[in-house]
Design a protein around this motif. Sequence first.
Motif, PDB file in Angstrom:
ATOM      1  N   GLY A 170       0.516  -1.401  -0.063  1.00  0.00           N
ATOM      2  CA  GLY A 170       0.061   0.278   0.148  1.00  0.00           C
ATOM      3  C   GLY A 170       0.508   1.699   0.370  1.00  0.00           C
ATOM      4  N   HIS A 181      -3.573  -1.094  -1.593  1.00  0.00           N
ATOM      5  CA  HIS A 181      -4.328   0.049  -0.494  1.00  0.00           C
ATOM      6  C   HIS A 181      -3.702   1.633   0.075  1.00  0.00           C
ATOM      7  CE1 HIS A 181      -1.731  -2.124   1.903  1.00  0.00           C
ATOM      8  NE2 HIS A 181      -1.407  -1.731   2.333  1.00  0.00           N
ATOM      9  N   VAL A 187      -8.656  -0.492  -4.885  1.00  0.00           N
ATOM     10  CA  VAL A 187      -7.468   0.303  -3.820  1.00  0.00           C
ATOM     11  C   VAL A 187      -8.384   0.026  -2.741  1.00  0.00           C
ATOM     12  CG1 VAL A 187      -5.665   1.353  -4.819  1.00  0.00           C
ATOM     13  CG2 VAL A 187      -7.690   2.883  -3.659  1.00  0.00           C
ATOM     14  N   GLU A 188      -8.077  -0.879  -1.985  1.00  0.00           N
ATOM     15  CA  GLU A 188      -8.485  -1.015  -0.476  1.00  0.00           C
ATOM     16  C   GLU A 188      -8.364   0.367   0.281  1.00  0.00           C
ATOM     17  OE1 GLU A 188      -9.009  -3.897   3.261  1.00  0.00           O
ATOM     18  OE2 GLU A 188      -6.989  -3.371   2.299  1.00  0.00           O
ATOM     19  N   VAL A 207      -7.888   2.825   4.388  1.00  0.00           N
ATOM     20  CA  VAL A 207      -7.418   1.656   5.459  1.00  0.00           C
ATOM     21  C   VAL A 207      -7.078   3.283   6.903  1.00  0.00           C
ATOM     22  CG1 VAL A 207      -5.511   0.772   6.453  1.00  0.00           C
ATOM     23  CG2 VAL A 207      -6.071   0.025   4.493  1.00  0.00           C
ATOM     24  N   ARG A 241     -14.156  -1.665   0.254  1.00  0.00           N
ATOM     25  CA  ARG A 241     -13.120  -1.451   0.634  1.00  0.00           C
ATOM     26  C   ARG A 241     -12.695  -0.653   1.484  1.00  0.00           C
ATOM     27  NH1 ARG A 241     -11.432   2.006  -4.287  1.00  0.00           N
ATOM     28  NH2 ARG A 241     -13.557   2.852  -4.499  1.00  0.00           N
TER      29      ARG A 241
END
Length: 290
Positions: free
Chosen positions: A4, A33, A77-78, A80, A108
């Motif tokens: 990420g 991510h 994309v995640e 976070v 996500r």
Amino acid sequence: MRLGAIFPHNEIGTDPDAITTWATAVQNLGYQHIMAFDHVLGAGTRNRPGWRGYTSADAFHEVFVLFGYLAAVTTTVELVTGVLIVPQRQTALVAKQAAEIDLLSKGRLRLGIGVGWNDVEYHALGQDFTTRGKRAEEQIAVLRALWAEPEITFEGRWHSIPDAGINPRPARGTIPLWLGGHSTATLDRVGRLGDGWLPLVPPGPQAVEMLRRVHHAAQHAGRDPHDIGIEVKVSLPTGSMDSRLPFLHDWRALGATHATVETHGAGRTLREHLAVLEEAARTYQRYGDT
């Protein structure tokens, strides 16, 4: 390990087009991510001699609003939080906001949470800094209950919810909760309750001992320690990803599942941030193929 990129808060600026350019480029480079930090308020330093840490001069985009925007301009994309300081917030509101981001991003969101270090923020937001760890633990229970059920009744030390619920709720019925921090109490909490851990220590004896404590707490709670993810931060204020491969190799040997590249801290332009991330992605791909 999944790779990420950390959103460069202090250097990205306030132009929405620049934020879009950065986020879509990160996605196109193959990063899996995007992690964003969280601070609501920064401390003024005029009357705080010797203050260390972020100040009111450091920019932080509000993380839930930012993720609502990123949910619209990205597709894979995640998203976070790394980490959201939950004890300085109203828990039901966090549950509602997180569920909305999860909905808008089509599942996500991964919620990294922590208890923070900045008592100035707690005071300004009307919360008790001294009980933040214990309050966070109760918040985890409330968050998961509100995400899982249409209505809940909850009575705790800090929460009283009489037959109420949020709507909409996350489609999965939950949102992954990863915990940041290194105190003994936090490590025990990770083992008992966390879906993952966000350490900020190098691989080595200290990390091994911390993981031993996490795993012991997990086993004592009847959990499989291998179900707990580990995400490490790869800081690149200078140098290249090549120089950080031993760090990644050693953390992977300890069971790390995610790594996130941090590029801010050197006053880079948008183009320079993306150039570093492009090089890091190429290097990581070669490393992953070995």
